[in-house]
Design an enzyme around this catalytic site. Sequence first.
Site, PDB file in Angstrom:
ATOM      1  N   SER A 218       0.914  -1.583  -0.140  1.00 17.04           N
ATOM      2  CA  SER A 218      -0.048  -0.008  -0.313  1.00 17.04           C
ATOM      3  C   SER A 218       0.913   1.454   0.393  1.00 17.04           C
ATOM      4  O   SER A 218       2.154   1.300  -0.567  1.00 17.04           O
ATOM      5  CB  SER A 218      -0.811  -0.073   1.559  1.00 17.04           C
ATOM      6  OG  SER A 218      -1.951   1.011   0.937  1.00 17.04           O
ATOM      7  N   ARG A 386      -6.135   3.456  -1.235  1.00 15.24           N
ATOM      8  CA  ARG A 386      -7.136   4.289   0.210  1.00 15.24           C
ATOM      9  C   ARG A 386      -8.308   2.977  -0.255  1.00 15.24           C
ATOM     10  O   ARG A 386      -9.323   2.663   0.810  1.00 15.24           O
ATOM     11  CB  ARG A 386      -7.886   5.202   0.679  1.00 15.24           C
ATOM     12  CG  ARG A 386      -8.354   5.085   1.690  1.00 15.24           C
ATOM     13  CD  ARG A 386      -9.437   7.041   1.826  1.00 15.24           C
ATOM     14  NE  ARG A 386      -8.200   7.430   2.364  1.00 15.24           N
ATOM     15  CZ  ARG A 386      -7.721   9.381   2.320  1.00 15.24           C
ATOM     16  NH1 ARG A 386      -8.473   9.012   0.517  1.00 15.24           N
ATOM     17  NH2 ARG A 386      -6.844   9.419   2.908  1.00 15.24           N
ATOM     18  N   VAL A 508      -7.496   3.776  11.120  1.00 16.38           N
ATOM     19  CA  VAL A 508      -5.780   3.819   9.802  1.00 16.38           C
ATOM     20  C   VAL A 508      -6.443   4.768   8.633  1.00 16.38           C
ATOM     21  O   VAL A 508      -7.995   5.111   8.567  1.00 16.38           O
ATOM     22  CB  VAL A 508      -5.277   3.160  10.080  1.00 16.38           C
ATOM     23  CG1 VAL A 508      -4.140   2.530  11.161  1.00 16.38           C
ATOM     24  CG2 VAL A 508      -5.986   1.800   9.597  1.00 16.38           C
ATOM     25  N   GLU A 509      -5.187   5.409   8.345  1.00 22.25           N
ATOM     26  CA  GLU A 509      -5.592   5.787   6.669  1.00 22.25           C
ATOM     27  C   GLU A 509      -6.315   6.723   6.518  1.00 22.25           C
ATOM     28  O   GLU A 509      -7.852   6.927   6.104  1.00 22.25           O
ATOM     29  CB  GLU A 509      -5.930   4.859   5.164  1.00 22.25           C
ATOM     30  CG  GLU A 509      -4.426   3.618   5.214  1.00 22.25           C
ATOM     31  CD  GLU A 509      -4.729   3.216   3.933  1.00 22.25           C
ATOM     32  OE1 GLU A 509      -5.560   2.846   3.219  1.00 22.25           O
ATOM     33  OE2 GLU A 509      -3.026   2.494   4.013  1.00 22.25           O
ATOM     34  N   GLY A 510      -6.818   7.463   7.522  1.00 22.30           N
ATOM     35  CA  GLY A 510      -7.693   8.662   7.642  1.00 22.30           C
ATOM     36  C   GLY A 510      -8.966   8.437   9.209  1.00 22.30           C
ATOM     37  O   GLY A 510      -9.805   7.269   8.495  1.00 22.30           O
TER      38      GLY A 510
END
Length: 828
Positions: A218, A386, A508-510
Site C-alpha cells: 500500500s 485507500r 488508520v488511513e484517515g
Amino acid sequence: MIDFLLWLLTTGALVGVGLTLAYRRIELPAATLVLGLALLVYLVLGLAFGILHWLWILFLLLVYAGIVMLNSVAFRREKITLPMLRFYRTVVPQISDTEREALEAGNVWWDGELFSGDPDWSKLMALPEARLTAEEQAFLDGPVETLCSMLDDWHINHELADMPPETWEYIRAERFFAMIIPKRYGGLELSPLAVATVLAKLSSRCPVAASTVGVPNSLGPAELLLHYGTEEQKDRWLPGLARGEEIPCFALTGPRVGSDAAALPDTGVVCRRMIDGEEVLGLRLDFDKRYITLAPVATLIGLAFRMLDPDGLLGERKDLGITAALLPADTPGVEIGRRHLPLHTPFQNGPIRGRDVFIPLDAIIGGPERAGQGWKMLVELLSAGRAIVLPASAMGGGRAAVHASGAYTRIRRQFNLPVCEFDGVGEALARMAGQTYIINAALSVTATAIGRGEKPSVPSAILKYHCTEYGRSIANDAMDVHGGKAIMLGPGNYLASGYTGVPISITVEGANILTRSLIIFGQGAIRAHPFVLKEMAAAQDEDFDRSLRDFDRLLFGHIGFAISNASRAFVMALTHARYSDVPVDGPVARYYQHVNRYSAAFALAADVAMLTLGGELKRRELLSARLGDVFSSIYLASMVLKHYADQGQPEDDLPLVEWACRSLLYRAQEQLHGLLRNFPNRAAAAALRMLVFPRGRSYSAPGDDLTRQIVQLVTRPTPTRERLTSGIHAPREPGSPLGMLQAALEMAERCTPLEARLREAVRAGLVAATPNLPELATRAEEKGVLTAEEASQLRDFDAAAMELIHVDDFDPAELVRTPAAESRAAAS
C-alpha cells in the site's frame, strides 16, 4: 371556469416545454429558439381564446427578452459575469496548499458522472468485468493457500504475539511483500484486484498476516519509489524489497499532530556535514513517529518531514514544505522503539524516533528536485491505495463472517429449532449478507477501474469509510448471532480476532469520522463537480481578460447545470424516475432509475448548499457528512448494479441485489431529508424539499420477506452463498473452522428430511422423545423408523455440530502469562 381550465392547460404545456428543455440539457441558443416558438403558439392560442391578461403577457415577454439577451456574450459578460467575478473573488474560500494538493490528487471517474445529475451509464458498463489472470489465480491457489494453512490465529495472537519465524520466511520467499513491484525488479506485479483478493483471503484466516502483507503493498517505500523515485533509487531498493531482504515501513503519524501534514513538527534541516573526510550536503532530521506498522522489524524507513533551509543553501526558500525520504533503519541516530499492541492484534507496529540523523539530499524520494512534494506524493497514492487494503480486509472479514454465521445458525438449535429460523437472527444474517455484497461489489468494480489506470480519489475515500463501517456492523452481527460461542476466547474461536481488529481499520488511513465529515463531500464537491474547481481556477487567473472569458463560460454552464438538475430532480421525483434512460431491462432496471433520480437530487442539493453557505459549508461538518452519505449511497448502489451485471445477473442473487440497493437508496433519501431539516437557510430548504420530495419520502427500506429470502440463501449450501463468500480460506480439514462449518452445513441439509421423519415419529408416538439427537436416532433405528445408515448420518451430524459448538476452557495457570511470584519479584 372553462377559461381558467384552458389557461391552466396551455400554461402547463408551456411550462412542460421549459422543463423538457432543462431536463434534456438543451444548449441555450437552441433552447431559446424552441422556447420562443412555444411562447408564440401559447400567445396566439391565448389571445384567440381570450384567456390571457395583458399583465401576464407582459411578464412572459420580459422573461423571454431576458433569456434572449443572455445569448449575447458581450452583454452578459459586462452586466452579469463581471460583477459576479468580482464578488466571487471576495467570497471563494481560501484553500491551503495541502488542501489544493489533496483536491488535485487522482482523477475523476464514475463519481463525476454521478455528480453531474445525469450519469452516462455506458461509461460504467464499458468497464470490463472483474477478473484475475491465470497467473494471479495460480498465486492465490498456491502460495496464498499455503500461507493460510501455516497460520494459527490463537498461536499468533495469544502465545507468540507474532507470526512464527517460518511464516515470516515463507512470506519473504514467495514475495508477498512485492505484490505491487514490477517483475523487472523481481516482484509479482499483481493487479489491484489481485492484491485485494489476496488480502481478503488472508483476512479470512488471520488479520495479523493480512496487515503484515497489506502495508508494504500500500502506501509505503515501494509505491513511492515506483511512482516518484529516480532510476538509481529504484535499482537500489526495489530488488531488495522484492526479495524480502528489505522490510519497509512508512512513518507519517506523530504524537502531537497525528497525520496533519500541514502541521508536522518533524524537521529536516538542510546542512553540510563531513562524511568520511568529504563535505556532504544533506539533511539533519529530528522526528518522533508512532503507530508505524512494521517499524519494529523494518530495515528501510520512508519518512515524512518538513524540509527547512534556514541558511539558504539551496536557494531563497526557507520552508520547502513536506518532503519524503528513504533511510536505512540502522542509520545513526535512528531509534526503533518498542512495540505497540493494537487491541491485542499483534502485527508489528511501534514508534520510531530520530535525533540528529543525517542523510544526503539524494535520499529524498525522487531526488532533491522533489523536495517539498511529499504531501502531494502521499495524497496522490492514497487516491487509489485507500480503496484497496482496508476495504479488502473488510471484504475478507465479511465473507468469513457470513460463511460462518450462516452455517452456525443452521446447526445451532434453540427451542428445538435452528436459530436461523428466528426472525431476529434472520434480520442480522440478512444485514450481514447484504452489506458483504455491497463490499464485494464496490471493491471488485473500483479495483478493476484502478487497474485500468483510474485514480479515483473520492471513491477511494467512500470505500475506505463505508467498507470498514460495514465490516464493523458485520462483525457485531456475527458476534450477536453466535452468542456465547463468540465471546469465549480459545483456539476454537474463529470470530474474536476479526472483531477486536475492526477498530484498527476504522482508525488508520484517515479516521472514519474525519473521512465522512470532511473528505468525501468536502473533496468531492470540488473535485468531482463539473464546474466548481474550474471556476475557482478561472477566478484566480492573473490574466483578467482570460479569467473573465473562462469564468463567463463556466458560470453560465453552471447555471444551466443547476436549472437542469432542478428540473430533473423534480420530474423524476414526481414520476419515481420511471421514464429515465437506463442500460438494462428486467427486475433491476428500476434501481438504475432511482440512482438517476438521487444523482440529480444530490447535485441540486450540493449546488444550493455551496451557493447559500459558501465557505461556511466547510465548517458545517454535519451537513457535509449528510451530503457525503447521499453521494456514497448512490455510488455504492451503482457498484452493486455493475457487479451484478458482471456476474451474469444470476436470478438467485436478486434478493441480495434488491436488499443492497433498497438499503442504499433509502439511506440516500433519509440523509437528504436530514440535510433539509437542518439546513440553516430555511427558504432554500423549503424550495429544495418541493423539488426533491414533491410527493414526500416514498422510498422504503428492505422488507421482511426479502430478509427471509436472504436467510434461506445463506443458511443452505446454495450457489448464492458460494458466490457471496468465495475467496476465503475454508479447506475441509481439522484446524479450519470455516471448512468444517461448511461440511456441517451440508450434513444438516442432508439430514433435514431425516429429522422431519423423526419429528413425525415422535408425534405419532412411535419413538419416545429426547433432546439428545444421537439417542433419538438410535431409538428410531430400533423401531425401524430409520435405517442403520440414516441413524449413523444423524449421529455423525450431531458429533460434527457439537464439535463446532464447543467452546474452550483453561486451567487457571494457563491464563497467567507472568506468574504472580515473578511479577512481584520484578516489581521489587
